[in-house]
Design an enzyme around this catalytic site. Structure first.
Site, PDB file in Angstrom:
ATOM      1  N   HIS A 239       1.417   4.152   8.394  1.00  0.00           N
ATOM      2  CA  HIS A 239       0.942   5.482   9.228  1.00  0.00           C
ATOM      3  C   HIS A 239       1.930   5.639  10.112  1.00  0.00           C
ATOM      4  O   HIS A 239       2.967   5.533  10.200  1.00  0.00           O
ATOM      5  CB  HIS A 239       0.038   4.556   9.889  1.00  0.00           C
ATOM      6  CG  HIS A 239      -1.502   4.135   8.611  1.00  0.00           C
ATOM      7  ND1 HIS A 239      -2.154   3.912   8.473  1.00  0.00           N
ATOM      8  CD2 HIS A 239      -1.254   3.099   9.134  1.00  0.00           C
ATOM      9  CE1 HIS A 239      -2.976   3.387   7.356  1.00  0.00           C
ATOM     10  NE2 HIS A 239      -2.589   2.461   8.347  1.00  0.00           N
TER      11      HIS A 239
ATOM     12  N   HIS B  13       0.734  -0.654  -0.104  1.00  0.00           N
ATOM     13  CA  HIS B  13       0.026   0.098  -0.197  1.00  0.00           C
ATOM     14  C   HIS B  13       0.729   1.411   0.018  1.00  0.00           C
ATOM     15  O   HIS B  13       1.274   1.244   1.085  1.00  0.00           O
ATOM     16  CB  HIS B  13      -0.967   0.205   0.953  1.00  0.00           C
ATOM     17  CG  HIS B  13      -1.730  -1.424   1.672  1.00  0.00           C
ATOM     18  ND1 HIS B  13      -2.842  -1.564   0.615  1.00  0.00           N
ATOM     19  CD2 HIS B  13      -1.656  -2.434   1.922  1.00  0.00           C
ATOM     20  CE1 HIS B  13      -3.509  -2.254   1.144  1.00  0.00           C
ATOM     21  NE2 HIS B  13      -2.679  -3.180   1.262  1.00  0.00           N
ATOM     22  N   PHE B  14       0.732   1.593  -0.980  1.00  0.00           N
ATOM     23  CA  PHE B  14       2.415   3.069  -1.256  1.00  0.00           C
ATOM     24  C   PHE B  14       0.585   4.023  -1.097  1.00  0.00           C
ATOM     25  O   PHE B  14       1.963   5.456  -1.321  1.00  0.00           O
ATOM     26  CB  PHE B  14       3.309   2.789  -2.589  1.00  0.00           C
ATOM     27  CG  PHE B  14       3.805   2.108  -2.366  1.00  0.00           C
ATOM     28  CD1 PHE B  14       4.347   1.456  -1.335  1.00  0.00           C
ATOM     29  CD2 PHE B  14       4.739   2.221  -3.319  1.00  0.00           C
ATOM     30  CE1 PHE B  14       5.594   0.088  -0.558  1.00  0.00           C
ATOM     31  CE2 PHE B  14       5.158   1.044  -3.604  1.00  0.00           C
ATOM     32  CZ  PHE B  14       5.957   0.458  -2.439  1.00  0.00           C
ATOM     33  N   ARG B  15      -0.090   4.313  -1.000  1.00  0.00           N
ATOM     34  CA  ARG B  15      -0.587   5.204  -0.525  1.00  0.00           C
ATOM     35  C   ARG B  15      -0.884   6.335  -1.942  1.00  0.00           C
ATOM     36  O   ARG B  15      -0.943   7.797  -1.459  1.00  0.00           O
ATOM     37  CB  ARG B  15      -0.251   6.050   0.771  1.00  0.00           C
ATOM     38  CG  ARG B  15      -0.437   5.353   1.930  1.00  0.00           C
ATOM     39  CD  ARG B  15      -1.264   4.444   1.866  1.00  0.00           C
ATOM     40  NE  ARG B  15      -1.218   3.273   3.585  1.00  0.00           N
ATOM     41  CZ  ARG B  15      -1.938   2.642   3.648  1.00  0.00           C
ATOM     42  NH1 ARG B  15      -3.020   2.457   4.013  1.00  0.00           N
ATOM     43  NH2 ARG B  15      -1.021   2.353   5.486  1.00  0.00           N
TER      44      ARG B  15
ATOM     45  N   HIS C 144      -8.931  -9.717   0.984  1.00  0.00           N
ATOM     46  CA  HIS C 144      -8.771  -9.587   2.222  1.00  0.00           C
ATOM     47  C   HIS C 144     -10.476 -10.524   3.224  1.00  0.00           C
ATOM     48  O   HIS C 144     -10.898  -9.923   2.929  1.00  0.00           O
ATOM     49  CB  HIS C 144      -9.015  -7.991   2.494  1.00  0.00           C
ATOM     50  CG  HIS C 144      -8.699  -7.162   3.996  1.00  0.00           C
ATOM     51  ND1 HIS C 144      -7.446  -6.867   4.346  1.00  0.00           N
ATOM     52  CD2 HIS C 144      -9.259  -8.684   5.100  1.00  0.00           C
ATOM     53  CE1 HIS C 144      -7.929  -6.804   5.750  1.00  0.00           C
ATOM     54  NE2 HIS C 144      -8.521  -8.047   5.912  1.00  0.00           N
TER      55      HIS C 144
ATOM     56  N   ASN D  61      -7.056   0.417  -2.079  1.00  0.00           N
ATOM     57  CA  ASN D  61      -7.856   1.513  -1.668  1.00  0.00           C
ATOM     58  C   ASN D  61      -6.794   3.098  -1.274  1.00  0.00           C
ATOM     59  O   ASN D  61      -6.108   3.363   0.018  1.00  0.00           O
ATOM     60  CB  ASN D  61      -7.855   1.325   0.039  1.00  0.00           C
ATOM     61  CG  ASN D  61      -6.293  -0.014   0.583  1.00  0.00           C
ATOM     62  OD1 ASN D  61      -5.694  -0.877  -0.530  1.00  0.00           O
ATOM     63  ND2 ASN D  61      -6.481   0.143   1.592  1.00  0.00           N
TER      64      ASN D  61
ATOM     65  N   ASP E  12       2.138  -6.799   2.823  1.00  0.00           N
ATOM     66  CA  ASP E  12       1.028  -5.842   3.114  1.00  0.00           C
ATOM     67  C   ASP E  12       2.108  -4.211   3.475  1.00  0.00           C
ATOM     68  O   ASP E  12       1.159  -4.266   4.903  1.00  0.00           O
ATOM     69  CB  ASP E  12       0.185  -6.381   3.883  1.00  0.00           C
ATOM     70  CG  ASP E  12      -1.109  -5.784   4.371  1.00  0.00           C
ATOM     71  OD1 ASP E  12      -1.356  -5.400   3.503  1.00  0.00           O
ATOM     72  OD2 ASP E  12      -1.912  -6.116   5.166  1.00  0.00           O
TER      73      ASP E  12
ATOM     74  N   HIS F 240      -2.833 -12.421   2.698  1.00  0.00           N
ATOM     75  CA  HIS F 240      -1.430 -12.407   4.112  1.00  0.00           C
ATOM     76  C   HIS F 240      -2.698 -13.609   5.048  1.00  0.00           C
ATOM     77  O   HIS F 240      -3.774 -13.375   6.305  1.00  0.00           O
ATOM     78  CB  HIS F 240      -1.959 -11.178   4.822  1.00  0.00           C
ATOM     79  CG  HIS F 240      -3.203  -9.925   4.883  1.00  0.00           C
ATOM     80  ND1 HIS F 240      -4.543 -10.770   5.020  1.00  0.00           N
ATOM     81  CD2 HIS F 240      -3.604  -8.661   4.042  1.00  0.00           C
ATOM     82  CE1 HIS F 240      -5.500  -9.936   4.331  1.00  0.00           C
ATOM     83  NE2 HIS F 240      -4.983  -8.383   4.341  1.00  0.00           N
TER      84      HIS F 240
END
Length: 436
Positions: free
Chosen positions: A305, A62-64, A176, A94, A301, A230
């Site tokens: 944050h 997840h590289f946002r 997921h 996401n 994964d 995962h």
């Protein structure tokens, strides 16, 4: 003249045996493997007997980017990746906006072409309404379904919506797997508790097993390629051990292999994630599943944050932690401790993900294959340090842990991307391709 010549390396074959020699790279490919290559090259690296591995493929990050670039983006995430020997990644949908349309995917591809020093690929995210896009948007590695634990529009937990997606199309579906109804019921049951360890009680093993069982049943009903992201519980391993069709794959992540509920006392919400960390028995079951081939490969994964967000106090803290730059050293350290072999690491981290997602010519050091490589120091340990991490959030749950196998060089398509602690800023990755 070759573009790059790596000399005096201990080259890993896919079976885990080592070949002492040289590797020549040209036009993005491994042009030649030999015990001694006497030819000019634009750049020569003396490996000095270090271990040369295929570049790692991390099939879940997840590289946002776009939407939350303050805690990661495709530039910083890809730089953390190559620092850890990861030469290709598959990124999750996401973001904000979520990757649910061709337009959103095109935006990500444009950002990655400009920013990423590693090769890149993206998932299309499922919603209850975007079935047509799931089967038409290109290029994507697969469809991501959040059966539970999603924010925004990326939650597909109603049986009729799940069935419609599984029944229509041929693309791989990655899930997921957490049961949303059970999460909500147990959140009410445990309301009032604010200790981070309650996170593993709310999202208990049965929460994961229920959702994985549902996904497996739908996959069998429609003969649909399924990947369980995962995997975290001994119950899920037992379920797949008893019944795993040839078209079903699963992954484990280092967080669930090396951490468990005892780590809440030391790290608190830093180790809060979805699905949560489990017990030592679950750790052992996942390791056994990997060794037996029940679990096919390893992802991270990577879900960063900021420390400020992580310090808000449960339940106001977000789930997820960084991991893309430490996965290979963690596994190589485990190898030195006798928990796995070099052949297994290559299967789990290099060619296994490539085979599952049908990415051609990656994951093995063979003539004609893509020149994605990492040269690692397996003899000397160095501690993980928050201040040395390349991820934008600048922390790691492994801070202070001594690890072997840190990359000295990472090569992407025959070009050096990571060079002894520094990024070669002129290197850029390429979009991944997928066989039909």
């Amino acid at each position: 003249m070759y573009n790059l010549l790596i000399r005096n390396a201990r080259i890993a074959r896919p079976d885990g045996t080592l070949f002492e020699g040289d590797v020549a790279c040209e036009d993005g490919h491994i042009a030649r493997l030999d015990s001694k290559i006497s030819a000019p090259a634009r750049e020569t690296i003396d490996a000095a007997g270090k271990l040369l591995l295929p570049g790692v493929i991390d099939p879940q990050v997840h590289f946002r980017d776009p939407g939350s670039e303050y805690k990661e983006d495709l530039a910083t995430g890809s730089r953390a990746a190559v620092r850890g020997g990861v030469t290709s990644f598959l990124e999750m949908p996401n973001t904000a906006p979520p990757t649910t349309t061709q337009e959103a995917l095109d935006e990500k591809l444009t950002h990655a072409a400009r920013k990423s020093v590693a090769n890149y690929g993206f998932f299309i995210g499922a919603t209850p309404e975007n079935l047509e896009a799931l089967n038409s948007v290109n290029p994507v590695c697969g469809i991501k379904i959040f059966m539970g634990s999603s924010t925004g529009t990326l939650l597909v937990n109603r049986a009729e919506d799940l069935e419609r997606i599984f029944a229509n199309g041929t693309r791989l579906i990655a899930v997921h797997a957490e049961d949303e109804a059970r999460i909500n019921a147990r959140r009410a049951q445990f309301s009032g508790r604010t200790d981070p360890a309650v996170h593993s009680e709310i999202r208990d093993n049965e929460t994961a097993r229920l959702a994985s069982a549902l996904a497996l049943s739908l996959s069998k009903r429609y003969q649909r390629r399924l990947h369980i992201l995962h995997l975290s519980t001994k119950e899920e391993v037992a379920m797949l051990r008893a019944d795993k069709p040839a078209w079903v794959t699963a992954e484990a992540i280092p967080n669930h292999l090396f951490l468990n509920k005892t780590d809440y006392a030391r790290l608190g919400t830093l180790v809060q994630m979805n699905p949560p960390i489990r017990t030592e028995q679950d750790n052992d079951a996942l390791w056994a599943g990997l060794r037996d081939g029940i679990i096919d490969f390893i992802a991270t994964d990577h879900a960063p944050h900021t420390l400020e967000e992580k310090q808000r106090g449960y339940p106001n803290t977000p789930s997820g932690m960084p991991g893309v730059e430490t996965s290979l050293p963690l596994l190589l350290t485990a190898m030195k401790a006798g928990r796995c072999t070099l052949a297994e690491i290559q299967k789990w981290m290099c060619y296994g993900p490539a085979e599952a997602y049908r990415i051609p010519n990656k994951g093995k050091i063979l003539e004609g294959w893509d020149a994605d490589l990492t040269l690692v120091d397996i003899e000397h340990a160095r501690a993980v340090r928050n201040e040395e991490t390349f991820t934008k959030v600048r922390w790691s749950p492994w801070h202070g842990r001594e690890l072997y196998g840190w990359p000295q060089y990472t090569i992407v398509n025959g070009d050096v991307a990571f060079d002894n602690g520094k990024i070669r800023e002129t290197t850029r990755g390429r979009p991944l391709t997928y066989l039909a």
